[in-house]
Scaffold this active site. Structure first.
Site, mmCIF file in Angstrom:
data_model
loop_
_atom_site.group_PDB
_atom_site.id
_atom_site.type_symbol
_atom_site.label_atom_id
_atom_site.label_comp_id
_atom_site.label_asym_id
_atom_site.label_seq_id
_atom_site.Cartn_x
_atom_site.Cartn_y
_atom_site.Cartn_z
ATOM 1 N N GLU B 154 4.012 0.485 2.657
ATOM 2 C CA GLU B 154 2.719 0.489 3.361
ATOM 3 C C GLU B 154 1.755 1.518 2.760
ATOM 4 O O GLU B 154 0.565 1.237 2.624
ATOM 5 C CB GLU B 154 2.922 0.763 4.861
ATOM 6 N N GLU B 157 0.499 0.059 -0.469
ATOM 7 C CA GLU B 157 -0.430 -1.059 -0.256
ATOM 8 C C GLU B 157 -1.795 -0.587 0.241
ATOM 9 O O GLU B 157 -2.823 -1.062 -0.217
ATOM 10 C CB GLU B 157 0.138 -2.048 0.778
ATOM 11 N N GLU B 158 -1.786 0.333 1.195
ATOM 12 C CA GLU B 158 -3.052 0.735 1.817
ATOM 13 C C GLU B 158 -3.848 1.710 0.965
ATOM 14 O O GLU B 158 -5.076 1.698 0.998
ATOM 15 C CB GLU B 158 -2.794 1.344 3.207
#
Lengths: 278, 278
Positions: B154, B157-158
């Site tokens: 995460e 990805e972010e």
């Protein structure tokens, strides 16, 4: 169920959600042909209004409409005993529909008496049936139930022993435990408040207090790295050398009481109990 | 789909499970009238043979059979995008059908650089949209994914930041977060391995490194006991005064690799890494 718009077209009643989507809760019986027509007009209207995710909740008594909704391009999202939730993403952009629940949550309870004996059981069903292995009481956290409450409830139900929750000693995440779902099992330390075992006969074949060293020395426990690790952690805790995560009541952004489990032994001084009670 | 028994009656193909139940996986298209008849004969046979739970897995392409199965006395158990699972308990005893998955699992990531700045983001959607609140990157653990891997994924990805998982600092259980489902959010400490932010524009409105004291001092954080507690724990960790639970690879009873998260700082000496690697 249906409402008339200015232009004279019947549409399904829908509530808007905070993600530019709509939710239809089908509450009244309907003929599937009539529903198909309403759904078609409604989809056109939602598309024109730039809606994204469309949710349809179908109570099980309206099962006659499931096929109609799927044929209109919806997929299943989740189901509970009494209803099915279907969803459709209208735009041509990547779907940001939230995931379905992916985990069951369980507890394993470590309860000792003042003779350094641990509360253990044998189960009537499942993997351990007939193996002779003595294990910690375990159970599933129910919908809406706090982990700390579930541990106390399961011990009481299975063995009749009254306890008070102390802390989470460890937790284990496992995959593909139940169809495609994962499990998280929290190993909980509980303080016994009663000692006379009253066994629940439907799920439990035997229950007793067992010297903790005998529990940890069972061949099955020694040979299984998951069980062996948990037994070592429980032993270490029983010797006063191990601590885990304690629940702190806090308030969520939506105003609900939630528990934050953390290492109170290191950070308890940061929180005065008055600040955080619900 | 159907098989002929000695007596000449067609029955549904079913596999036995380890709980004295059977599972029918409908793999071929079928007319709903023909299916109803087969299901009726099969139910009689299972009842005679003392079967308990009967599961029927209906892929979404066989949605025409859902109504038939419900009318035969089945209820929904769970659904995924591509199939619906229905269940029926035959005996007159209390139903021991396992619960559906009840929780979504998420992560919140605490990542610092060497200037005591924490990696924070603002979201494009949801509760925090437009509030100006800087928050830790968060995300959902995917089906079959380990919590420690989800946290690293995460953050990457972010924000584009590469990290290494260190430990779970705390976790929070909340109820009725998504329809009737609960959430468990694990606050994870990650070690940054890169520092140049490459923001994902579809979900993230802004991302930056922010002095940790400024993060913790935001009015929203101070006023919300859940956020404030987590910020205090992160601050305490950044000062070297707080530790959490570390993942230990272990093997489950069914031979799968699972992670046990525990207080390694107190009990790490109990486990040599050779004993527990998969």
């Amino acid at each position: 169920m249906a409402k008339m718009e200015d232009v004279g077209i019947s549409l399904l009643n829908a509530k808007e959600d905070q993600y530019e989507g709509v939710i239809v809760n089908v509450e009244e019986p309907m003929d599937s042909m009539a529903f198909a027509s309403l759904l078609q007009s409604s989809m056109r209207s939602w598309r024109e209004r730039g809606k994204k995710g469309v949710w349809i909740k179908l109570p099980i008594e309206h099962v006659n409409l499931v096929e109609t909704v799927v044929k209109a391009g919806f997929r299943y999202h989740h189901a509970e005993a009494d209803h099915l939730m279907l969803v459709h993403w209208i735009p041509n952009t990547a779907d940001t529909i939230p995931a379905n629940a992916s985990h069951r949550v369980g507890i394993g309870a470590f309860v000792m008496n003042d003779k350094r004996e641990v509360l253990v059981i044998q189960e009537c069903n499942g993997w351990f049936k007939g193996t002779g292995v003595w294990k910690l009481p375990t159970g599933t956290v129910e919908e809406g139930e706090d982990i700390c409450d579930a541990a106390v409830r399961e011990v009481k139900e299975e063995t009749g022993i009254e306890t008070e929750f102390v802390e989470v000693l460890a937790f284990r995440q496992s995959h593909k435990c139940f169809f495609r779902k994962s499990d998280i099992m929290f190993v909980c330390l509980l303080q016994a408040r009663s000692f006379d075992i009253q066994m629940q006969t439907s799920e439990i074949a035997a229950a007793k207090w067992m010297p903790i060293e005998d529990y940890a020395a069972q061949p099955f426990v020694k040979q299984n790295s998951g069980f062996d690790s948990i037994a070592k952690i429980c032993l270490e805790n029983s010797n006063g050398n191990y601590t885990g995560f304690t629940p702190l009541p806090t308030i969520s952004t939506s105003g609900k009481k939630t528990y934050l489990y953390f290492n109170k032994h290191l950070a308890g001084h940061l929180f005065s109990s008055e600040d955080h009670q619900a």
